[in-house]
Design an enzyme around this catalytic site. Structure first.
Site, short mmCIF file in Angstrom:
data_model
loop_
_atom_site.label_atom_id
_atom_site.label_comp_id
_atom_site.label_asym_id
_atom_site.label_seq_id
_atom_site.Cartn_x
_atom_site.Cartn_y
_atom_site.Cartn_z
N SER A 173 0.83 -1.20 0.00
CA SER A 173 0.00 0.00 0.00
C SER A 173 0.87 1.25 0.00
O SER A 173 1.94 1.28 0.63
CB SER A 173 -0.88 0.01 1.25
OG SER A 173 -1.53 1.25 1.38
N TYR A 184 -0.81 -0.80 9.92
CA TYR A 184 -1.00 -1.22 8.52
C TYR A 184 0.23 -0.86 7.68
O TYR A 184 0.71 -1.67 6.88
CB TYR A 184 -2.26 -0.50 8.01
CG TYR A 184 -2.69 -0.79 6.60
CD1 TYR A 184 -3.29 -2.00 6.27
CD2 TYR A 184 -2.55 0.17 5.60
CE1 TYR A 184 -3.73 -2.25 4.97
CE2 TYR A 184 -2.99 -0.06 4.31
CZ TYR A 184 -3.58 -1.27 4.00
OH TYR A 184 -4.01 -1.50 2.72
N LYS A 196 2.56 -3.38 5.68
CA LYS A 196 2.67 -3.29 4.22
C LYS A 196 4.11 -3.02 3.75
O LYS A 196 4.48 -3.43 2.64
CB LYS A 196 1.71 -2.21 3.69
CG LYS A 196 0.23 -2.60 3.81
CD LYS A 196 -0.10 -3.82 2.96
CE LYS A 196 -1.59 -4.12 2.88
NZ LYS A 196 -1.88 -5.35 2.13
N1 NAD Z 1 -8.61 -0.59 -2.00
C1 NAD Z 1 -7.52 0.15 -1.95
O1 NAD Z 1 -7.50 1.32 -2.39
C2 NAD Z 1 -6.27 -0.40 -1.38
C3 NAD Z 1 -5.19 0.48 -1.19
C4 NAD Z 1 -3.99 -0.03 -0.73
C5 NAD Z 1 -3.87 -1.38 -0.47
N2 NAD Z 1 -4.94 -2.22 -0.64
C6 NAD Z 1 -4.74 -3.65 -0.36
O2 NAD Z 1 -5.33 -4.41 -1.40
C7 NAD Z 1 -5.82 -5.65 -0.87
C8 NAD Z 1 -7.29 -5.84 -1.21
O3 NAD Z 1 -8.04 -4.82 -0.59
P1 NAD Z 1 -9.57 -4.49 -0.95
O4 NAD Z 1 -9.65 -3.02 -1.01
O5 NAD Z 1 -10.04 -5.29 -2.09
O6 NAD Z 1 -10.28 -4.96 0.44
P2 NAD Z 1 -11.67 -5.74 0.73
O7 NAD Z 1 -11.99 -5.55 2.19
O8 NAD Z 1 -12.72 -5.35 -0.26
O9 NAD Z 1 -11.27 -7.24 0.48
C9 NAD Z 1 -10.36 -7.91 1.32
C10 NAD Z 1 -10.85 -9.33 1.50
O10 NAD Z 1 -9.92 -10.03 2.36
C11 NAD Z 1 -10.66 -10.91 3.18
N3 NAD Z 1 -9.89 -11.22 4.38
C12 NAD Z 1 -9.61 -10.39 5.42
N4 NAD Z 1 -8.90 -11.04 6.35
C13 NAD Z 1 -8.72 -12.30 5.90
C14 NAD Z 1 -8.04 -13.44 6.43
N5 NAD Z 1 -7.45 -13.39 7.62
N6 NAD Z 1 -8.03 -14.59 5.70
C15 NAD Z 1 -8.66 -14.64 4.50
N7 NAD Z 1 -9.33 -13.60 3.95
C16 NAD Z 1 -9.34 -12.44 4.66
C17 NAD Z 1 -11.94 -10.15 3.51
O11 NAD Z 1 -12.98 -11.05 3.90
C18 NAD Z 1 -12.23 -9.42 2.20
O12 NAD Z 1 -13.14 -10.12 1.38
C19 NAD Z 1 -5.55 -5.59 0.64
O13 NAD Z 1 -4.34 -6.23 0.93
C20 NAD Z 1 -5.43 -4.11 0.92
O14 NAD Z 1 -4.66 -3.84 2.07
C21 NAD Z 1 -6.12 -1.75 -1.08
#
Ligand code: NAD
Length: 303
Positions: A151, A164, A168
């Site tokens: 991230s 976080y 990350k």
């Molecule tokens: N959306 C963004 O802008 C953004 C920005 C930076 C980083 N990220 C990273 O991208 C990745 C995806 O994020 P997203 O935005 O799609 O989030 P999201 O919450 O929509 O999806 C994450 C999924 O991970 C699952 N999850 C959580 N803990 C878990 C565990 N212990 N075991 C198995 N599954 C688990 C949740 O049930 C969820 O469905 C993450 O690693 C997040 O940190 C996202």
């Protein structure tokens, strides 16, 4: 022929958001997919394999192959079960996308030990457990691809996300080390820092005008835009790409710099605290970076 024809790919956290889009595109490109998702709340509580089941049903309805794995990646045995399920259902595992993530945002002086530990447990330890379970298989077969989600909150900075951000940045170190250790076995490991509107980003508190504006901008960035790069990095076409950090924001793909020395100063007599203050500080100061949040650096509207 799809780019992942005949491949087996495991995607963690694939019931929702970015992971869901990666699982769907990987299947459309010919992969058999292990759709892992614990189905927890955004802060990591509860469990529900419903969302992962829906993704599997969509893939199957289009003629693809997929199975649900409802394991918690922060449980070492759960993480192992993701790889075991791939081997049992499809006979092999070619690529792992470490995408699952949780948020426990809190300004640092109020961050509790459980806020810290819960974030590290899922966002960093979980990535290690899943990677470790796949590593031996990858070594034996002489190929394999890791794609890990990091991230810009870690790479650049953000308020209220010390837990976080640390996790990350840890993922970046994990990916880089896997890339170095496993290059001899034909294994690649890369990171993606995404921007996408999802349940996770919907939980960002937006109070000030600037924060509200930032969230409105995020709403225009859909999760499916992240999937093509993840699928490419999970494929044989990315053989020569390893140890890199990419970022995706709508239709833009970025390559990130990594830390390298920017200034050096030598003093024949060695350094004292005073000579550091008097000589080194004024010499280095012009090269210090400004403290910035992710949104200060990504300050322009995505196209
Ligand atoms: N959306 C963004 O802008 C953004 C920005 C930076 C980083 N990220 C990273 O991208 C990745 C995806 O994020 P997203 O935005 O799609 O989030 P999201 O919450 O929509 O999806 C994450 C999924 O991970 C699952 N999850 C959580 N803990 C878990 C565990 N212990 N075991 C198995 N599954 C688990 C949740 O049930 C969820 O469905 C993450 O690693 C997040 O940190 C996202």
């Amino acid at each position: 022929m799809g780019m992942l024809e005949g491949k087996v790919v495991a995607v963690t956290g694939a019931g929702r958001g970015i992971g869901r889009e990666i699982a769907l595109l990987a299947a459309a490109e010919g992969a058999s997919v292990v759709v892992n998702d614990l189905g927890a709340s955004e802060s990591g509580e509860g469990a529900d394999t419903g969302p992962a089941g829906e993704v599997v049903e969509i893939i199957k309805s289009k003629g693809g192959k997929a199975i649900v794995n409802g394991a918690d990646i922060s449980d070492p045995l759960g993480a192992e079960s993701i790889i075991e399920d791939a081997l049992r259902a499809f006979g092999k595992i070619d690529s792992v996308v470490n995408n699952a993530g949780v948020l426990r945002d809190r300004i640092f002086h109020k961050m509790s030990r459980s806020d810290w530990e819960d974030s590290i447990r899922v966002n960093l330890n979980g990535y290690y457990y899943v990677s470790k379970a796949a590593a031996l298989v990858f070594k034996e077969q002489g190929h394999g691809n890791f794609v890990h989600f990091t991230s810009t909150s870690g790479l650049i900075g953000n308020f209220g996300q010390a837990n976080y951000s640390a996790a990350k940045m840890g993922v970046v170190g994990l990916s880089n080390s896997i890339a170095l250790d496993m290059q001899r076995f034909g294994v690649t490991s890369n990171c993606i820092a995404p921007f996408a509107w999802s349940r996770l980003t919907a939980s960002i508190p937006a109070q000030t005008e600037a924060e509200i504006e930032r969230v409105e901008r995020l709403k225009t960035m859909s999760a499916d835009k992240i999937a093509p790069l993840a699928v490419f990095l999970a494929s044989d076409r990315s053989k020569e790409v390893s140890g890199q950090i990419f970022c995706v924001r709508k239709n833009e793909i970025f390559l990130f710099s990594v830390p390298r020395p920017v200034r050096s100063m030598h003093r024949a007599e060695g350094w004292t605290p005073d000579s550091i203050a008097d000589e080194l500080l004024p010499a280095f100061k012009p090269s210090f970076h400004d403290l910035a949040r992710s949104s200060d650096i990504f300050a322009w509207d995505p196209i």
